[in-house]
Every structure is written in C-alpha cells, then in structure tokens.
Design a protein around this motif. Structure first.
Motif, PDB file in Angstrom:
ATOM      1  N   UNK A 166       0.817  -1.217   0.000  1.00 27.16           N
ATOM      2  CA  UNK A 166       0.000   0.000   0.000  1.00 27.16           C
ATOM      3  C   UNK A 166       0.846   1.260   0.000  1.00 27.16           C
ATOM      4  N   UNK A 167       1.957   1.247   0.714  1.00 24.28           N
ATOM      5  CA  UNK A 167       2.833   2.411   0.750  1.00 24.28           C
ATOM      6  C   UNK A 167       3.462   2.682  -0.622  1.00 24.28           C
ATOM      7  N   UNK A 168       3.785   1.598  -1.344  1.00 30.47           N
ATOM      8  CA  UNK A 168       4.329   1.778  -2.693  1.00 30.47           C
ATOM      9  C   UNK A 168       3.295   2.426  -3.601  1.00 30.47           C
ATOM     10  N   UNK A 169       2.048   1.988  -3.471  1.00 31.02           N
ATOM     11  CA  UNK A 169       0.973   2.577  -4.271  1.00 31.02           C
ATOM     12  C   UNK A 169       0.807   4.056  -3.919  1.00 31.02           C
ATOM     13  N   UNK A 170       0.893   4.380  -2.615  1.00 31.37           N
ATOM     14  CA  UNK A 170       0.779   5.764  -2.179  1.00 31.37           C
ATOM     15  C   UNK A 170       1.905   6.626  -2.745  1.00 31.37           C
ATOM     16  N   UNK A 171       3.066   6.009  -2.946  1.00 27.48           N
ATOM     17  CA  UNK A 171       4.193   6.732  -3.530  1.00 27.48           C
ATOM     18  C   UNK A 171       3.998   6.973  -5.027  1.00 27.48           C
ATOM     19  N   UNK A 172       2.967   6.360  -5.598  1.00 26.61           N
ATOM     20  CA  UNK A 172       2.686   6.525  -7.015  1.00 26.61           C
ATOM     21  C   UNK A 172       3.166   5.376  -7.875  1.00 26.61           C
ATOM     22  N   UNK A 173       3.697   4.317  -7.244  1.00 28.41           N
ATOM     23  CA  UNK A 173       4.183   3.173  -8.006  1.00 28.41           C
ATOM     24  C   UNK A 173       3.034   2.243  -8.402  1.00 28.41           C
ATOM     25  N   UNK A 174       3.339   1.369  -9.326  1.00 30.81           N
ATOM     26  CA  UNK A 174       2.393   0.342  -9.750  1.00 30.81           C
ATOM     27  C   UNK A 174       3.121  -1.001  -9.726  1.00 30.81           C
ATOM     28  N   UNK A 175       3.310  -1.574  -8.518  1.00 33.85           N
ATOM     29  CA  UNK A 175       4.083  -2.827  -8.418  1.00 33.85           C
ATOM     30  C   UNK A 175       3.448  -3.944  -9.248  1.00 33.85           C
ATOM     31  N   UNK A 176       4.317  -4.779  -9.836  1.00 34.56           N
ATOM     32  CA  UNK A 176       3.810  -5.841 -10.706  1.00 34.56           C
ATOM     33  C   UNK A 176       3.430  -7.094  -9.928  1.00 34.56           C
ATOM     34  N   UNK A 177       3.905  -7.209  -8.674  1.00 37.40           N
ATOM     35  CA  UNK A 177       3.583  -8.377  -7.850  1.00 37.40           C
ATOM     36  C   UNK A 177       3.394  -7.945  -6.404  1.00 37.40           C
ATOM     37  N   UNK A 178       2.630  -8.752  -5.655  1.00 39.24           N
ATOM     38  CA  UNK A 178       2.431  -8.480  -4.235  1.00 39.24           C
ATOM     39  C   UNK A 178       3.165  -9.561  -3.437  1.00 39.24           C
ATOM     40  N   UNK A 179       4.476  -9.648  -3.641  1.00 34.94           N
ATOM     41  CA  UNK A 179       5.305 -10.591  -2.886  1.00 34.94           C
ATOM     42  C   UNK A 179       6.302  -9.797  -2.056  1.00 34.94           C
ATOM     43  N   UNK A 180       6.793 -10.424  -0.974  1.00 36.56           N
ATOM     44  CA  UNK A 180       7.685  -9.657  -0.104  1.00 36.56           C
ATOM     45  C   UNK A 180       8.978  -9.283  -0.807  1.00 36.56           C
ATOM     46  N   UNK A 181       9.506 -10.153  -1.666  1.00 36.07           N
ATOM     47  CA  UNK A 181      10.777  -9.855  -2.336  1.00 36.07           C
ATOM     48  C   UNK A 181      10.638  -8.660  -3.273  1.00 36.07           C
ATOM     49  N   UNK A 182       9.618  -8.684  -4.110  1.00 34.70           N
ATOM     50  CA  UNK A 182       9.415  -7.579  -5.046  1.00 34.70           C
ATOM     51  C   UNK A 182       9.097  -6.298  -4.294  1.00 34.70           C
ATOM     52  N   UNK A 183       8.261  -6.400  -3.264  1.00 30.01           N
ATOM     53  CA  UNK A 183       7.867  -5.220  -2.494  1.00 30.01           C
ATOM     54  C   UNK A 183       9.072  -4.576  -1.826  1.00 30.01           C
ATOM     55  N   UNK A 184       9.916  -5.394  -1.211  1.00 29.24           N
ATOM     56  CA  UNK A 184      11.113  -4.883  -0.550  1.00 29.24           C
ATOM     57  C   UNK A 184      12.050  -4.244  -1.565  1.00 29.24           C
ATOM     58  N   UNK A 185      12.277  -4.900  -2.693  1.00 26.06           N
ATOM     59  CA  UNK A 185      13.185  -4.362  -3.695  1.00 26.06           C
ATOM     60  C   UNK A 185      12.676  -3.032  -4.250  1.00 26.06           C
ATOM     61  N   UNK A 186      11.371  -2.961  -4.490  1.00 24.95           N
ATOM     62  CA  UNK A 186      10.822  -1.720  -5.039  1.00 24.95           C
ATOM     63  C   UNK A 186      10.909  -0.584  -4.026  1.00 24.95           C
ATOM     64  N   UNK A 187      10.755  -0.903  -2.752  1.00 32.78           N
ATOM     65  CA  UNK A 187      10.832   0.145  -1.726  1.00 32.78           C
ATOM     66  C   UNK A 187      12.268   0.663  -1.600  1.00 32.78           C
ATOM     67  N   UNK A 188      13.234  -0.260  -1.544  1.00 31.56           N
ATOM     68  CA  UNK A 188      14.631   0.180  -1.498  1.00 31.56           C
ATOM     69  C   UNK A 188      14.992   0.901  -2.793  1.00 31.56           C
ATOM     70  N   UNK A 189      14.487   0.382  -3.908  1.00 29.69           N
ATOM     71  CA  UNK A 189      14.742   1.019  -5.200  1.00 29.69           C
ATOM     72  C   UNK A 189      14.197   2.436  -5.269  1.00 29.69           C
TER      73      UNK A 189
END
Length: 627
Positions: A166-189
């Motif tokens: 949800x925080x990634x979405x609030x930042x304006x991102x559109x994550x391609x998966x809802x997994x912990x690995x992708x979520x963590x990488x996108x947040x650090x990214x």
C-alpha cells in the motif's frame, strides 16, 4: 529432522578490494572470486535446494559495456549448473582472446561476463508458491543510470506485505507483484532513486550531467537509503544488495532473527549466512568472522571502504534458536557445542522415563542431523555414571549389583534407524501409501532383547509427528521392545513461524493437535470459541490470544497426549515422548533466544498478528498461509 520442514534461505557475497590483475598474479587464476563463491554456496546448500542464483557487478566500465551479469537456475543441482555456465565464460575467453587472455585481468573485465569485483549468491528454499526461475533470487531492478540499478537477494519473510504494498501505491508506483521480495526491492529502489536525485539536485548547477553521474556514484549514502527504506519493515531478514555503481550492502532486522556474518581483510570482504562457509572458502580463523549486529547494515562503498552502520534501532536480540538446533551446519564450533548441550540437558527427563534402568536401555538417534545432540546425550549419561561411581567408591554409598559391573558399565548405543528408500509418489491409494511410508526407514535387527529393552531415540524436533506415526514407531516396534521413548532436543512447537520457516498452519503441529484433544476430553471446547472471538475482535493484536489454548495443561500432559496420537493400534510397545524444556533451550543457546514457535512470544507486532490470523484460519477451515 524426521519431519522435514523447509526454512530460511542462504546468502553469499564477495567484494574484491584489489584490481582483477592482483588475484591473477597472486593466486594464479582468473577465477579466484568465482571459485570462492562456489565454495560459499556449496557449503550452504543445506539452506536451499529449490533453486540458486548468482549476480556479478563490474565497477567503472565504459558506456556500452555490460556490467551486470546474472544466472539463476531451478535445476536439481542448481549451484553446479550455474558455475558450469560461468566456467564456460573463462573457456570462451581463451578461445577469443588467445592463450594469454586468462592472464590479463583488464581484458577479461572488458570482454567476459562474471569477471567483476562484486558477487552476490543466493540459495532458495521455496516456502510457498511456485518454484520457477522467476522466483529465484537475485532479483534485478534495471535503469539506464548505473547508480540506479539494484540487485537484491535475501533470507527473509515480511509479515506486513499488504501494508508495504500500500505504501508503494501511495508513492505513485504500480508494483507488478504483491510478494515480499518484489515489495522490498521496489521500496529500497524508490529511495535509491531519491538518493540519486538528491545528489543530482545538489550539483546540477556545478557540473554537466555526465560529470554528475560520477559524483553520484561516489557520494551515494547507502546507509541513508536503508534507514528510509527499512523503517516500515516487519519481519525477519538478512537482505543483500548490489548497486550498479559497485556499492553493496547487507542489512539485518532489528531483532537479529535471521543470521548474517562477515569477514574483511585488505583483499576481500565476504558475507554469508553461516560462519563455516566463510571459514571453508577463505581458510581463516573462526574468531576473525564477525556477526552483523541487529538493526545494522554492512555497507561497502564503491571504493571498497566499508562500515557497519545502524539503520534501525536494535530491539532485544531474538536470533532464531532453530538455527542452532537444526538449520545451520553443525561444523560451526559454537553450534556443535550447543547441540551437544541440548542432548545433555535431557538426561534427567530420560533417566526418570526409563526408571533409571540403564542396563536394559538402548540409545540411538534418528539420522542424521540429530547425531550431535545424541553425542551430548551419551556424554551426559557418562557423566551420570561417573557421579554414581564416585558415590559408591569415594563416599561409600550403597549400591545394587556387582562392583566390577558398575565400574565397567557403559551406556548401550546402537544405530537402530536408517533411511532406506524414497516413497514413490505414483502410489495414490491412501492405504498403500501408508504402507510405503512405513518402509522409508529400516532398522537393525537382533540387537534388542524382546520384551525387556527400552529404546531411547533422539530427534532434533518433532513438528508434525507424521513420520513418527507412520514410519519410525512402526519400524522400531518390529524389534519388539518393551518401551519406546522418543526424545526431542527442541521444545514443543506450538505456534507458527512467519520469519522464514515453512510453519504457518496451526493444524499441522502435533502439539496443537494434542491440545485440541485435551480440550475435547475435558469439555473445554469453549476456550476455542473464546479465543476465536478474541482474535476476530482484535485482528491487530497486540496480545497472542492463541496462548490460551495451552494454558489449561502443563508440558507433560501435552507430551503424553502426543504419545497417544502417534501410537497407532498396531504398536505393541509402550510409547513415551520427551521434549526439551524452554528453560534448558535458553541455557544451551544463550545468545539465540528467539523462541516464538515454542512460547508464542513474537519479537515483532507482525508476528502476533500472524499467529492470531493463523488460528482464525484454522477455525474457519482455511488452509492458506497466515501471512
């Protein structure tokens, strides 16, 4: 462990601190880093056999040159498969560059993949979901700016993926998966991008864009990126990352749940999940290997300088005790002694269970990981006998039997159980499947006095009890013992894990099933409904309401009920089950007191939410993971 469970993964990182030519000249090979990364991963193969991956970053390459390479595999021998492919790169170098190519470090770096200074390896245990090459680490977030590229791998599970998503979405991102690995990488990214932009804005009026690129690469504040990225994480983790400019990091959760160790000298910086891997790969003293502190990150800058920096306030250290009991390799000297201590700590319970009749008791273990605890158990029995001899010979206390027999007596030790065959999964009929499962283990005949001897068999842990019920007890009962005592060097597993181990469904735990049976026997089923209502009313905790399920019984009552559950009608011997106490566990592993699967005392709020959700899933008949 007779009840095999999947668990946390393994990481490995190498940072070369000298030029490529240095290692060729000193060690006589262009594959110095590759060879040592191979050893690091092979020595941690116990941590992941579902897949593997390796990434490599070259520092300061020219534009137009590939500087990030990555191989991943889900082949049966994934590590060998990957390094066979990497070794082909060196053979290719000789073919296209001539006989002297493998002696020219700069030429190799310019022309051949996997010749860079920074290496990251990962071994995967798939705790859930599919097992495909796309699920293998390292993951890669790409960008045309070198310092915005991110390669990540880790040993972790997050309990609050929904919140992070949800925080990634609030930042304006559109994550391609809802997994912990992708979520963590996108947040650090995201915060890596912001750090790049911060430095760009700082110098945009002083330098050209091309010049600023080099300034950014040299000034990236990786610790700052991690402080901003990790503040919302709830879970157990040791996460490793490579940035395209050559910087790298390993960050550990504030409770120190997941392990991470490092070694550094003027040639290399190396990180791994286990100390023996570093010891084997670099032939160094164990005392030179350091532990990354909870809430800290080991940050290695582009220039090879490094520091361990706090990125989150550390909490009480709750390192996973299962690492010491079972998961990590027993070649670590501390773990070896701890496992022996766990076996020795069980002696008072064992002696009481066998009525102190050592003469008619045979001791064994369930192969192979329980062997060290078994050695400790036998050492404890020897200590007991020495104490008894002192009482008789030095203090003049009375004794039963012959003095010479007392002087020469040794515990009876036999290898009773060995794994013989693998169950063939094409047998689908349930009755036939049970017959085949009972044949997985074989036993040693003609060493037991039928109807007289008691068998004491130690295992690391009894999680589900399935193998015990359907195979091991049946196998041992064929020897016609008077009594079978199964001993667990770990306490009763009562609660799910959510930080890396594949133990998330309540009904799978034999201790939970025993508690349910006791509640039913004593007409206390109302406790289940009350606990369910409390979990529904307070989905965010903070109390672990599931503890109420066990409050009406002591540990021995649960153990006795477990013995009943695993004893099928065909078993003729009396069966007892002994578990380690939590108090003794803490004495034996004083620096690794993470015990939530035994006590329900979770180190993070997310863990408490997970256990309550797992119980709700059980009550509602859902078989999904609770996180």
């Amino acid at each position: 462990m007779s009840d095999a469970i999947k668990h946390e993964c393994g990481i490995a990182m190498i940072r070369l601190r000298k030029s490529p030519q240095y290692y060729i000249d000193k060690y006589g090979t262009a594959a110095y880093a590759s060879n040592r990364m191979y050893v690091l991963m092979q020595k941690q193969i116990n941590r992941g056999q579902d897949g593997a991956g390796v990434a490599n970053v070259k520092i300061d390459t020219q534009p137009g040159t590939r500087y990030i390479s990555r191989y991943r595999s889900v082949e049966p021998s994934a590590v060998n498969f990957i390094f066979d492919k990497i070794n082909k790169k060196y053979k290719k170098a000789k073919k296209i560059g001539g006989h002297d190519a493998l002696s020219d470090g700069e030429w190799l770096k310019e022309n051949i993949a996997f010749t860079g200074e920074v290496w990251l390896g990962h071994l995967r245990y798939g705790t859930h979901g599919e097992n495909s090459i796309e699920t293998c680490h390292p993951f890669l977030k790409q960008n045309n700016w070198r310092s915005r590229n991110l390669v990540m791998a880790g040993n972790f599970n997050m309990t609050n993926v929904e919140e992070l998503f949800g925080k990634l979405v609030q930042l304006g991102q559109h994550p391609k998966e809802k997994t912990d690995t992708v979520t963590v990488m996108e947040k650090i990214g995201h915060f890596l991008d912001e750090e790049n932009q911060r430095i760009f804005d700082k110098y945009k009026h002083q330098y050209s864009n091309e010049q600023i690129t080099h300034v950014i690469e040299n000034e990236l504040d990786v610790a700052r990126i991690l402080r901003r990225s990790c503040r919302d994480f709830d879970g157990g983790y040791a996460m490793a990352g490579l940035i395209g400019n050559g910087s790298s990091f390993v960050v550990r959760d504030p409770s120190g749940i997941r392990p991470a160790y490092y070694y550094a000298d003027d040639e290399v910086i190396v990180v791994a999940s286990e100390k023996p891997a570093i010891k084997s790969a670099f032939d160094i003293d164990f005392n030179a290997i350091k532990e990354i502190q909870p809430g800290h990150a080991l940050v290695i800058n582009k220039d090879g300088s490094y520091a361990e920096s706090e990125v989150m306030p550390a909490r009480e250290k709750k390192s996973c005790s299962f690492e010491r009991i079972y998961f990590s390799r027993g070649t670590d000297p501390d773990i070896y002694q701890e496992r022996k201590s766990l076996g020795k700590a069980l002696i008072p319970q064992i002696l009481k269970a066998i009525d102190f009749d050592l003469k008619n008791t045979v001791f064994s273990y369930i192969p192979n990981t329980a062997e060290t605890a078994f050695l400790g158990m036998i050492e404890g029995l020897e200590d007991y006998l020495v104490a008894k001899r002192k009482e008789v010979f030095l203090e003049g206390k009375p004794h039963m039997g012959d003095l010479e027999e007392l002087l020469n007596f040794r515990p009876r030790v036999e290898k009773l159980v060995s794994k013989d065959v693998k169950l063939r999964t094409f047998i689908t009929n349930d009755d036939e499947r049970d017959v085949m499962v009972s044949s997985v283990y074989d036993t040693t005949y003609e060493v037991i006095k039928p109807g007289v001897d008691t068998l004491v068999v130690i295992d690391d842990s009894i999680v589900r009890g399935t193998t015990l019920e359907k195979s091991i007890l049946t196998t041992l009962d064929k020897l016609s013992p008077k009594r079978i005592i199964i001993v667990s060097s770990a306490p009763q597993i009562r609660f799910p894990d959510c930080y890396g181990i594949d133990m998330s469904r309540m009904k799978e735990f034999i201790a939970f099933r025993a508690a349910l049976a006791l509640l039913k026997e004593r007409k206390l089923e109302n406790i289940l409904d009350e606990t369910y209502e409390a979990c529904i009313a307070n989905p965010l905790g903070p109390e672990n309401f599931v503890k109420r399920i066990y409050e009406s019984f002591d540990d021995q009552e649960v153990s006795d009920k477990i013995a009943e559950i695993v004893t099928t009608p065909e078993i003729k011997a009396e069966v007892k089950v002994i578990y380690q106490t939590v108090e003794n566990l803490h004495k034996c592993t004083p620096n690794h007191i993470g015990d939530w699967y035994f006590t329900g005392d979770y180190p993070t709020t997310g863990g408490t939410r997970v256990v309550n959700r797992a119980f709700v899933n059980f009550m509602e008949g859902k078989t999904v993971r609770a996180y």
